[in-house]
Design a protein around this motif. Structure first.
Motif, PDB file in Angstrom:
ATOM      1  N   MET A   1       0.847  -1.188   0.000  1.00  0.00           N
ATOM      2  CA  MET A   1       0.000   0.000   0.000  1.00  0.00           C
ATOM      3  C   MET A   1       0.883   1.238   0.000  1.00  0.00           C
ATOM      4  O   MET A   1       1.862   1.312   0.737  1.00  0.00           O
ATOM      5  N   LEU A   2       0.522   2.151  -0.872  1.00  0.00           N
ATOM      6  CA  LEU A   2       1.262   3.416  -0.969  1.00  0.00           C
ATOM      7  C   LEU A   2       0.291   4.563  -0.701  1.00  0.00           C
ATOM      8  O   LEU A   2      -0.800   4.587  -1.253  1.00  0.00           O
ATOM      9  N   VAL A   3       0.706   5.512   0.124  1.00  0.00           N
ATOM     10  CA  VAL A   3      -0.129   6.694   0.370  1.00  0.00           C
ATOM     11  C   VAL A   3       0.647   7.936  -0.049  1.00  0.00           C
ATOM     12  O   VAL A   3       1.777   8.166   0.428  1.00  0.00           O
ATOM     13  N   VAL A   4       0.065   8.723  -0.966  1.00  0.00           N
ATOM     14  CA  VAL A   4       0.724   9.930  -1.483  1.00  0.00           C
ATOM     15  C   VAL A   4      -0.238  11.121  -1.395  1.00  0.00           C
ATOM     16  O   VAL A   4      -1.408  10.977  -1.024  1.00  0.00           O
ATOM     17  N   ALA A   5       0.279  12.284  -1.779  1.00  0.00           N
ATOM     18  CA  ALA A   5      -0.521  13.510  -1.670  1.00  0.00           C
ATOM     19  C   ALA A   5      -1.118  13.946  -3.002  1.00  0.00           C
ATOM     20  O   ALA A   5      -2.233  14.470  -3.042  1.00  0.00           O
ATOM     21  N   HIS A   6      -0.355  13.806  -4.095  1.00  0.00           N
ATOM     22  CA  HIS A   6      -0.779  14.371  -5.386  1.00  0.00           C
ATOM     23  C   HIS A   6      -0.695  13.339  -6.502  1.00  0.00           C
ATOM     24  O   HIS A   6       0.211  12.504  -6.488  1.00  0.00           O
ATOM     25  N   PRO A   7      -1.586  13.466  -7.499  1.00  0.00           N
ATOM     26  CA  PRO A   7      -1.405  12.661  -8.701  1.00  0.00           C
ATOM     27  C   PRO A   7      -0.020  13.007  -9.283  1.00  0.00           C
ATOM     28  O   PRO A   7       0.306  14.195  -9.371  1.00  0.00           O
ATOM     29  N   ASP A   8       0.737  12.091  -9.613  1.00  0.00           N
ATOM     30  CA  ASP A   8       2.122  12.077 -10.141  1.00  0.00           C
ATOM     31  C   ASP A   8       3.140  11.684  -9.075  1.00  0.00           C
ATOM     32  O   ASP A   8       4.209  11.187  -9.387  1.00  0.00           O
ATOM     33  N   ASP A   9       2.804  11.866  -7.762  1.00  0.00           N
ATOM     34  CA  ASP A   9       3.707  11.380  -6.707  1.00  0.00           C
ATOM     35  C   ASP A   9       3.947   9.883  -6.865  1.00  0.00           C
ATOM     36  O   ASP A   9       5.048   9.387  -6.608  1.00  0.00           O
ATOM     37  N   GLU A  10       2.862   9.165  -7.266  1.00  0.00           N
ATOM     38  CA  GLU A  10       2.955   7.700  -7.331  1.00  0.00           C
ATOM     39  C   GLU A  10       4.038   7.251  -8.317  1.00  0.00           C
ATOM     40  O   GLU A  10       4.730   6.275  -8.054  1.00  0.00           O
ATOM     41  N   CYS A  11       4.223   7.998  -9.421  1.00  0.00           N
ATOM     42  CA  CYS A  11       5.250   7.548 -10.378  1.00  0.00           C
ATOM     43  C   CYS A  11       6.587   8.221 -10.116  1.00  0.00           C
ATOM     44  O   CYS A  11       7.626   7.567 -10.105  1.00  0.00           O
TER      45      CYS A  11
ATOM     46  N   CYS B   1      -4.281   8.394  -2.963  1.00  0.00           N
ATOM     47  CA  CYS B   1      -3.777   9.741  -3.184  1.00  0.00           C
ATOM     48  C   CYS B   1      -4.762  10.696  -2.500  1.00  0.00           C
ATOM     49  O   CYS B   1      -5.966  10.620  -2.743  1.00  0.00           O
ATOM     50  N   LEU B   2      -4.270  11.566  -1.632  1.00  0.00           N
ATOM     51  CA  LEU B   2      -5.185  12.346  -0.792  1.00  0.00           C
ATOM     52  C   LEU B   2      -5.848  13.534  -1.503  1.00  0.00           C
ATOM     53  O   LEU B   2      -6.908  13.980  -1.097  1.00  0.00           O
ATOM     54  N   THR B   3      -5.212  14.084  -2.547  1.00  0.00           N
ATOM     55  CA  THR B   3      -5.792  15.258  -3.217  1.00  0.00           C
ATOM     56  C   THR B   3      -5.829  15.031  -4.734  1.00  0.00           C
ATOM     57  O   THR B   3      -5.132  14.155  -5.246  1.00  0.00           O
ATOM     58  N   ASP B   4      -6.600  15.866  -5.432  1.00  0.00           N
ATOM     59  CA  ASP B   4      -6.630  15.735  -6.895  1.00  0.00           C
ATOM     60  C   ASP B   4      -5.704  16.739  -7.585  1.00  0.00           C
ATOM     61  O   ASP B   4      -5.783  16.934  -8.797  1.00  0.00           O
TER      62      ASP B   4
ATOM     63  N   LEU C   1      -8.514   8.034  -5.134  1.00  0.00           N
ATOM     64  CA  LEU C   1      -8.151   9.428  -4.930  1.00  0.00           C
ATOM     65  C   LEU C   1      -9.167  10.035  -3.964  1.00  0.00           C
ATOM     66  O   LEU C   1     -10.365   9.986  -4.223  1.00  0.00           O
ATOM     67  N   LEU C   2      -8.691  10.562  -2.839  1.00  0.00           N
ATOM     68  CA  LEU C   2      -9.604  11.142  -1.844  1.00  0.00           C
ATOM     69  C   LEU C   2      -9.825  12.628  -2.151  1.00  0.00           C
ATOM     70  O   LEU C   2      -9.324  13.149  -3.142  1.00  0.00           O
ATOM     71  N   ASP C   3     -10.570  13.290  -1.265  1.00  0.00           N
ATOM     72  CA  ASP C   3     -11.074  14.624  -1.612  1.00  0.00           C
ATOM     73  C   ASP C   3     -10.452  15.755  -0.792  1.00  0.00           C
ATOM     74  O   ASP C   3     -11.096  16.762  -0.543  1.00  0.00           O
ATOM     75  N   TYR C   4      -9.214  15.596  -0.357  1.00  0.00           N
ATOM     76  CA  TYR C   4      -8.572  16.676   0.404  1.00  0.00           C
ATOM     77  C   TYR C   4      -8.114  17.778  -0.546  1.00  0.00           C
ATOM     78  O   TYR C   4      -7.884  17.526  -1.726  1.00  0.00           O
TER      79      TYR C   4
ATOM     80  N   PHE D   1      -3.644  21.596   7.213  1.00  0.00           N
ATOM     81  CA  PHE D   1      -4.826  22.063   7.938  1.00  0.00           C
ATOM     82  C   PHE D   1      -5.914  20.998   8.009  1.00  0.00           C
ATOM     83  O   PHE D   1      -6.982  21.229   8.564  1.00  0.00           O
ATOM     84  N   ALA D   2      -5.653  19.837   7.404  1.00  0.00           N
ATOM     85  CA  ALA D   2      -6.640  18.748   7.465  1.00  0.00           C
ATOM     86  C   ALA D   2      -6.702  18.228   8.899  1.00  0.00           C
ATOM     87  O   ALA D   2      -5.713  18.282   9.636  1.00  0.00           O
ATOM     88  N   ASN D   3      -7.851  17.722   9.272  1.00  0.00           N
ATOM     89  CA  ASN D   3      -8.057  17.201  10.615  1.00  0.00           C
ATOM     90  C   ASN D   3      -7.199  15.927  10.804  1.00  0.00           C
ATOM     91  O   ASN D   3      -7.390  14.944  10.088  1.00  0.00           O
ATOM     92  N   PHE D   4      -6.284  15.975  11.744  1.00  0.00           N
ATOM     93  CA  PHE D   4      -5.315  14.856  11.880  1.00  0.00           C
ATOM     94  C   PHE D   4      -5.988  13.515  12.198  1.00  0.00           C
ATOM     95  O   PHE D   4      -5.785  12.533  11.468  1.00  0.00           O
ATOM     96  N   PRO D   5      -6.780  13.443  13.289  1.00  0.00           N
ATOM     97  CA  PRO D   5      -7.367  12.116  13.588  1.00  0.00           C
ATOM     98  C   PRO D   5      -8.326  11.622  12.516  1.00  0.00           C
ATOM     99  O   PRO D   5      -8.393  10.420  12.241  1.00  0.00           O
ATOM    100  N   GLN D   6      -9.025  12.546  11.863  1.00  0.00           N
ATOM    101  CA  GLN D   6      -9.982  12.121  10.835  1.00  0.00           C
ATOM    102  C   GLN D   6      -9.252  11.580   9.610  1.00  0.00           C
ATOM    103  O   GLN D   6      -9.568  10.525   9.065  1.00  0.00           O
TER     104      GLN D   6
END
Ligand SMILES: [Zn+2]
Length: 236
Positions: free
Chosen positions: A1-11, A32-35, A73-76, A83-88
């Protein structure tokens, strides 16, 4: 499992590891957390929303080239992860770890990668907490059954981007030879049409350093002295 922030981070960061995992039949899940709506390079997009939709499709195409079996792809908001809610946010990753049950989790290092992006630093923090909390019954008791992945690796830099203040990278414990996957990594990056200028500006760096990816083993099942590995799945 890979967790990244932006499309293109994965490659950019992890394409070699993903393609090599696909070669050996390992199931992979990229979150991926954002679009990527805050990108400097915007292609022909007339609005943030249009760019987001474009990058969503580019992300899917890139994952396909890399042989990724599941991607999401999530909706952050791009550029706002601090500024995203840490525990959430961490809870959403915990839930996915518990459902997918990965042996190995990958993410950015705490330095935020060669460009030290704050979103990369945050995804590193969320994923590190999620890795540990997924296995603890007292954390998020309502989110599926606890599951503890076996290894957490963070990607680390072997080079600096000329003209930029360098990161403070962690020392690597894994030097991954990705020569067999280099073409697919480039091909995956080419799917990110909106980011073509970025590809052009980093071409030389990737030609020079692109045969390897470097990772740090950040957490494992037992106490041990750091040792050098050449494979993320060694001994599993
Ligand atoms: Zn990024």
């Amino acid at each position: 499992m890979l967790v990244v922030a932006h499309p293109d981070d994965e490659c950019f960061g992890f394409g070699g590891a993903l393609a090599l995992a696909a070669d050996r039949g390992v199931e992979t899940y990229v979150i991926c957390l954002t679009d990527g709506q805050a990108a400097t390079n915007r292609g022909l997009a007339a609005s943030g929303q249009e760019l987001g939709a474009m990058r969503r499709a580019e992300f899917a195409a890139s994952c396909k080239v890399l042989g990724v079996t599941h991607h999401e792809l999530l909706d952050y908001q791009d550029g706002r992860l601090e500024f995203a809610n840490f525990p959430q946010t961490t809870g959403r990753i915990v839930e996915r770890i518990r459902r997918f049950k990965p042996d190995v989790v990958l993410t950015f290092g705490s330095d935020g990668g060669p460009n030290t992006h704050a979103d990369h630093i945050m995804v590193s923090m969320f994923t590190t907490a999620a890795f540990h909390w997924a296995g603890r019954p007292n954390r998020y008791p309502d989110l599926a059954q606890p599951f503890q992945p076996r290894r957490l690796f963070t990607v680390t830099s072997s080079f600096e981007i000329p003209g930029r203040q360098p990161p403070m990278p962690s020392p690597w414990t894994v030097a991954l030879d990705i020569a067999a996957a280099q073409d697919r990594k480039s091909e995956a990056f080419r799917q990110h049409f909106s980011q073509a200028p970025l590809m052009e500006s980093t071409k030389e760096l990737f030609e020079k350093y692109g045969r390897q990816e470097f990772y740090t083993l950040l957490a494992a099942e037992s106490s041990q002295a750091a040792s050098h590995m050449t494979d993320l799945f060694e001994g599993l």
